[in-house]
Design a protein around this motif. Structure first.
Motif, PDB file in Angstrom:
ATOM      1  N   ILE A  36     -56.423  17.903 -18.990  1.00 59.23           N
ATOM      2  CA  ILE A  36     -55.290  18.014 -19.899  1.00 59.23           C
ATOM      3  C   ILE A  36     -55.502  17.134 -21.119  1.00 59.23           C
ATOM      4  N   THR A  37     -54.982  17.546 -22.250  1.00 60.21           N
ATOM      5  CA  THR A  37     -55.063  16.732 -23.458  1.00 60.21           C
ATOM      6  C   THR A  37     -53.972  15.660 -23.420  1.00 60.21           C
ATOM      7  N   ALA A  38     -54.187  14.587 -24.174  1.00 59.79           N
ATOM      8  CA  ALA A  38     -53.193  13.509 -24.237  1.00 59.79           C
ATOM      9  C   ALA A  38     -51.843  14.049 -24.728  1.00 59.79           C
ATOM     10  N   THR A  39     -51.901  15.027 -25.629  1.00 59.18           N
ATOM     11  CA  THR A  39     -50.671  15.613 -26.180  1.00 59.18           C
ATOM     12  C   THR A  39     -49.832  16.288 -25.107  1.00 59.18           C
ATOM     13  N   ASP A  40     -50.504  16.893 -24.112  1.00 61.42           N
ATOM     14  CA  ASP A  40     -49.793  17.676 -23.106  1.00 61.42           C
ATOM     15  C   ASP A  40     -49.456  16.898 -21.839  1.00 61.42           C
ATOM     16  N   ILE A  41     -49.814  15.616 -21.771  1.00 60.67           N
ATOM     17  CA  ILE A  41     -49.516  14.823 -20.572  1.00 60.67           C
ATOM     18  C   ILE A  41     -48.031  14.846 -20.207  1.00 60.67           C
ATOM     19  N   PRO A  42     -47.094  14.813 -21.186  1.00 60.00           N
ATOM     20  CA  PRO A  42     -45.678  14.874 -20.798  1.00 60.00           C
ATOM     21  C   PRO A  42     -45.330  16.081 -19.927  1.00 60.00           C
ATOM     22  N   LEU A  43     -46.037  17.207 -20.098  1.00 58.34           N
ATOM     23  CA  LEU A  43     -45.778  18.388 -19.278  1.00 58.34           C
ATOM     24  C   LEU A  43     -46.180  18.155 -17.822  1.00 58.34           C
ATOM     25  N   LEU A  44     -47.143  17.262 -17.611  1.00 51.82           N
ATOM     26  CA  LEU A  44     -47.664  16.996 -16.270  1.00 51.82           C
ATOM     27  C   LEU A  44     -46.900  15.887 -15.551  1.00 51.82           C
ATOM     28  N   LYS A  45     -46.205  15.060 -16.296  1.00 52.57           N
ATOM     29  CA  LYS A  45     -45.575  13.861 -15.721  1.00 52.57           C
ATOM     30  C   LYS A  45     -44.649  14.141 -14.547  1.00 52.57           C
ATOM     31  N   PRO A  46     -43.786  15.177 -14.600  1.00 50.65           N
ATOM     32  CA  PRO A  46     -42.916  15.415 -13.440  1.00 50.65           C
ATOM     33  C   PRO A  46     -43.689  15.636 -12.145  1.00 50.65           C
ATOM     34  N   LEU A  47     -44.818  16.359 -12.229  1.00 49.94           N
ATOM     35  CA  LEU A  47     -45.626  16.594 -11.036  1.00 49.94           C
ATOM     36  C   LEU A  47     -46.357  15.328 -10.601  1.00 49.94           C
ATOM     37  N   LEU A  48     -46.817  14.529 -11.559  1.00 53.32           N
ATOM     38  CA  LEU A  48     -47.476  13.267 -11.225  1.00 53.32           C
ATOM     39  C   LEU A  48     -46.523  12.349 -10.473  1.00 53.32           C
ATOM     40  N   SER A  49     -45.271  12.355 -10.871  1.00 56.02           N
ATOM     41  CA  SER A  49     -44.276  11.503 -10.221  1.00 56.02           C
ATOM     42  C   SER A  49     -44.005  11.939  -8.788  1.00 56.02           C
ATOM     43  N   SER A  50     -43.986  13.258  -8.554  1.00 56.32           N
ATOM     44  CA  SER A  50     -43.649  13.760  -7.220  1.00 56.32           C
ATOM     45  C   SER A  50     -44.858  13.849  -6.285  1.00 56.32           C
ATOM     46  N   HIS A  51     -46.065  13.775  -6.839  1.00 58.14           N
ATOM     47  CA  HIS A  51     -47.291  13.832  -6.008  1.00 58.14           C
ATOM     48  C   HIS A  51     -48.275  12.744  -6.462  1.00 58.14           C
ATOM     49  N   PRO A  52     -47.893  11.474  -6.348  1.00 55.28           N
ATOM     50  CA  PRO A  52     -48.719  10.398  -6.919  1.00 55.28           C
ATOM     51  C   PRO A  52     -50.084  10.226  -6.254  1.00 55.28           C
ATOM     52  N   SER A  53     -50.228  10.621  -5.004  1.00 62.98           N
ATOM     53  CA  SER A  53     -51.495  10.392  -4.307  1.00 62.98           C
ATOM     54  C   SER A  53     -52.429  11.589  -4.334  1.00 62.98           C
ATOM     55  N   SER A  54     -51.887  12.794  -4.569  1.00 60.97           N
ATOM     56  CA  SER A  54     -52.729  13.997  -4.483  1.00 60.97           C
ATOM     57  C   SER A  54     -52.952  14.697  -5.820  1.00 60.97           C
ATOM     58  N   LEU A  55     -52.270  14.240  -6.875  1.00 64.58           N
ATOM     59  CA  LEU A  55     -52.465  14.836  -8.197  1.00 64.58           C
ATOM     60  C   LEU A  55     -53.049  13.798  -9.148  1.00 64.58           C
ATOM     61  N   HIS A  56     -54.121  14.192  -9.831  1.00 65.67           N
ATOM     62  CA  HIS A  56     -54.797  13.305 -10.776  1.00 65.67           C
ATOM     63  C   HIS A  56     -55.010  14.051 -12.087  1.00 65.67           C
ATOM     64  N   LYS A  57     -55.331  13.304 -13.117  1.00 65.12           N
ATOM     65  CA  LYS A  57     -55.544  13.931 -14.421  1.00 65.12           C
ATOM     66  C   LYS A  57     -56.889  13.514 -15.002  1.00 65.12           C
ATOM     67  N   LEU A  58     -57.517  14.455 -15.678  1.00 72.49           N
ATOM     68  CA  LEU A  58     -58.733  14.190 -16.450  1.00 72.49           C
ATOM     69  C   LEU A  58     -58.363  14.456 -17.902  1.00 72.49           C
ATOM     70  N   VAL A  59     -58.119  13.375 -18.631  1.00 71.93           N
ATOM     71  CA  VAL A  59     -57.616  13.488 -19.999  1.00 71.93           C
ATOM     72  C   VAL A  59     -58.792  13.636 -20.967  1.00 71.93           C
ATOM     73  N   TYR A  60     -58.649  14.546 -21.914  1.00 76.27           N
ATOM     74  CA  TYR A  60     -59.702  14.747 -22.900  1.00 76.27           C
ATOM     75  C   TYR A  60     -59.098  14.963 -24.281  1.00 76.27           C
ATOM     76  N   ASP A  61     -59.873  14.667 -25.299  1.00 74.83           N
ATOM     77  CA  ASP A  61     -59.479  14.965 -26.671  1.00 74.83           C
ATOM     78  C   ASP A  61     -59.960  16.372 -27.008  1.00 74.83           C
ATOM     79  N   GLU A  62     -59.090  17.145 -27.640  1.00 75.03           N
ATOM     80  CA  GLU A  62     -59.513  18.496 -28.018  1.00 75.03           C
ATOM     81  C   GLU A  62     -60.709  18.412 -28.950  1.00 75.03           C
ATOM     82  N   PRO A  63     -61.793  19.111 -28.636  1.00 76.93           N
ATOM     83  CA  PRO A  63     -62.999  19.050 -29.469  1.00 76.93           C
ATOM     84  C   PRO A  63     -62.732  19.563 -30.882  1.00 76.93           C
ATOM     85  N   GLU A  64     -63.514  19.053 -31.806  1.00 71.11           N
ATOM     86  CA  GLU A  64     -63.396  19.528 -33.188  1.00 71.11           C
ATOM     87  C   GLU A  64     -63.765  21.002 -33.248  1.00 71.11           C
ATOM     88  N   ILE A  65     -62.961  21.760 -33.980  1.00 74.17           N
ATOM     89  CA  ILE A  65     -63.169  23.201 -34.073  1.00 74.17           C
ATOM     90  C   ILE A  65     -63.979  23.518 -35.330  1.00 74.17           C
TER      91      ILE A  65
END
Length: 458
Positions: A36-65
Motif C-alpha cells: 500500500i502507498t503511504a497515501t492510502d494507509i488510512p484506508l487500511l487502518k481499521p483492519l490493522l486495528s482489528s487484526h494487529p497480529s495477522s495483518l501487516h503492511k508493505l508501504v511503498y512510494d508510487e514510482p515515477e511515471i
C-alpha cells in the motif's frame, strides 16, 4: 497459517474491494501483508486495528511515471514494474514469506515476479466475470480484430463474441480505449497486452461476484483458463457493524455524512434517486445540462453526486440556480460521498450509475433498481448484464463521452424507477436476496472455503 501478499493497483475502485477481500481472508485465519502507498494507509487502518497480529503492511512510494503517448493507464501500469526489486528484497528478508501473491488484474507482470520467487500468483479482478470474459478475449484476438476492422476506422464495427455465453455483441466505440489504441510492435502496448494475457496463465483468479449473478461466465472462465481454480467470493461489501466502516469506506465525505443521512431520514421509503458516476468520470457540459433538466422536470427526490473539474475545458458544472429551483427535493454533493451508506438507507429506491463494478455490486447488495449510464472501460459490459441479461435496470443513456440523454425521456425514467410495480424492481429484490444468501452460507462461502483450503495445502 498461510501468509499471502495482497497487491492492489492504485485507485479507489481497485483498493476498496481488495480490502474487503483482505477482511474475509483474515477472518479465515490467514496472515496477510498488504502492499500500500503511504497515501492510502488510512484506508487500511481499521483492519490493522482489528487484526494487529495477522495483518501487516508493505508501504511503498508510487514510482515515477514516465509519460506515454498512449492512454495514461499504460504509463501507470508500466511504472509499477519498477517495484519488482523492492518486493524481491522484502521477500528474501522475510522470516516467513508468503506462499502466494494476490494481485490486481492490471498487474500482470506479477506473474513473472511470482515465478521468480517460486510462489503462486492469484489474480484479483475488481471487474466482473462477464466483462473479464470480453476483455481477455479482446486481448487474445486483437490482431485478428484489427485486421478485420482495418485502421479502426469504423466506430460502429460490431464485435461478436460467439464463444462467450449469450453471444454478446458490442460496437467498436464501446471497447476500452487502451484496446482500441493497440498496434503490433508498440513496446508499451505490447507490454500491457503481455500482462493481461499473463492473467490467464496464473494459478487462479478471484472474482468479486457470485454464482446467481455470473455463474455462466464463471464456468466460461474456468474453461478459458483450463482449470477450476476460479472463485466467486462476492459481493465484497462490508457489514454495517464490521471493522471496515461503511461511512468512511474509500475516503472521507466532502459533506458531513450526518447532514446527508438526516436529509434522507425526512424522506419516505424508496422515494429518492441516488445519482453518481464514480470517482473518475466528469460529465460534459451538455450531459450535465441534460441531467439537470431531467431532474427539474421529474418529481423525484434525489442526491446528485458529481465530480467537477474547473480546469478541464468543456466539462459541465451544475447549472446556475439549479439548487434553488429544486429546493429541498434535491441534495447536491460535489465530491466523494459515503455511497454504500446512502444506498442502504430506506429512502433510496433507485440508482443512476456509470456501472462501475463496485457500484453495480453495491446496487445489487441493497436491491435498488439501476438506471445505467456507462462511460468507459468495463461499464458497457456491466450495463448489458444489468439491462439485457438480468432485467434489473433500464438504460438512462446509451453511454460514452459524447452521448447525451433526452431530458424529457430521462425525467420519465426517473419517475418510473420509483414505481413499486416496475418488473426491474421485483427482479433486483430477488437478486439482492440471492446475493445475501451467497455470502451468508451459499456459493461464495463455499468458494471462499475452497480457496483457503487450497492455499493451506501449498
Amino acid at each position: 497459517m498461510s501468509h499471502l501478499l495482497l497487491y492492489s493497483f492504485p485507485g479507489a475502485g481497485h483498493i476498496i474491494p481488495l480490502l474487503d477481500l483482505t477482511h474475509l481472508l483474515l477472518r479465515r485465519g490467514l496472515t496477510i501483508t498488504v502492499m500500500i502507498t503511504a497515501t492510502d494507509i488510512p484506508l487500511l487502518k481499521p483492519l490493522l486495528s482489528s487484526h494487529p497480529s495477522s495483518l501487516h503492511k508493505l508501504v511503498y512510494d508510487e514510482p515515477e511515471i514516465t509519460p506515454s503517448p498512449h492512454h495514461p493507464l499504460i504509463a501507470k501500469v508500466i511504472s509499477t514494474q519498477k517495484l519488482f526489486g523492492l518486493i524481491v528484497q522484502w521477500f528474501d528478508s522475510h522470516p516467513s514469506p508468503p506462499v502466494a501473491i494476490v494481485s490486481d488484474f492490471l498487474l500482470g507482470w506479477t506473474s513473472e515476479l511470482a515465478s521468480h520467487l517460486g510462489i503462486m500468483r492469484v489474480v484479483f479482478s475488481p471487474s466482473g466475470a462477464f466483462s473479464s470474459s470480453v476483455i481477455h478475449t479482446l486481448w487474445r484476438d486483437i490482431d485478428e480484430i484489427n485486421a478485420e476492422n482495418r485502421d479502426n476506422r469504423d466506430e460502429n464495427f460490431l464485435l461478436a463474441f460467439q464463444e462467450i455465453p449469450n453471444s454478446p455483441e458490442f460496437p467498436w466505440w464501446t471497447v476500452p480505449q487502451v484496446v482500441r489504441d493497440y498496434k503490433t510492435g508498440d513496446q508499451d502496448l505490447e507490454s500491457f497486452r503481455k500482462g493481461m494475457l499473463a492473467n490467464m496463465t496464473s494459478w487462479g483468479i478471484v472474482y468479486n461476484t457470485f454464482e446467481k449473478l455470473e455463474g455462466v461466465y464463471m464456468d466460461f472462465m474456468k474453461k478459458y483458463m483450463g482449470h477450476p481454480r476460479v472463485w466467486a467470493l462476492g459481493p465484497l461489501v462490508p457489514e454495517n457493524d464490521g471493522p471496515i466502516p461503511v461511512i468512511g469506506r474509500g475516503g472521507s465525505s466532502v459533506v458531513p455524512h450526518g447532514n446527508l443521512l438526516r436529509w434522507l431520514d425526512q424522506k419516505p421509503d424508496e422515494s429518492v434517486v441516488y445519482i453518481c458516476f464514480g470517482s473518475q468520470v466528469v460529465l460534459s457540459e451538455m450531459q450535465m445540462s441534460a441531467l439537470a433538466g431531467a431532474l427539474e422536470l421529474s418529481n423525484v427526490g434525489f442526491i446528485l453526486c458529481v465530480k467537477e473539474s474547473g480546469s478541464t475545458s468543456g466539462t459541465g458544472s451544475i447549472p446556475g440556480g439549479f439548487e434553488n429551483r429544486v429546493g429541498n427535493r434535491g441534495f447536491v454533493v460535489k465530491g466523494w460521498v459515503p455511497q454504500l451508506a446512502i444506498l442502504r438507507h430506506r429512502a433510496v429506491g433507485s440508482f443512476v450509475t456509470h456501472c462501475g463494478w463496485n457500484s453495480t455490486l453495491e446496487g445489487i447488495s441493497v436491491g435498488v433498481m439501476m438506471l445505467t449510464w456507462p462511460m468507459i472501460a468495463d461499464q458497457f459490459a456491466n450495463a448489458t448484464l444489468l439491462v439485457d441479461q438480468l432485467g434489473v435496470g433500464k438504460r438512462a443513456c446509451q453511454g460514452g463521452p459524447e452521448s447525451v440523454p433526452d431530458s424529457v425521456e430521462l425525467a420519465r425514467l426517473l419517475d418510473e424507477s420509483l414505481s413499486s410495480d416496475r418488473p426491474e424492481r421485483v427482479r433486483i429484490k430477488e437478486l439482492n436476496q440471492a446475493a445475501a444468501k451467497a455470502v451468508e452460507q451459499g456459493s461464495s462461502t463455499r468458494d471462499l472455503d475452497s480457496f483457503v483450503k487450497l492455499l493451506s495445502e501449498i
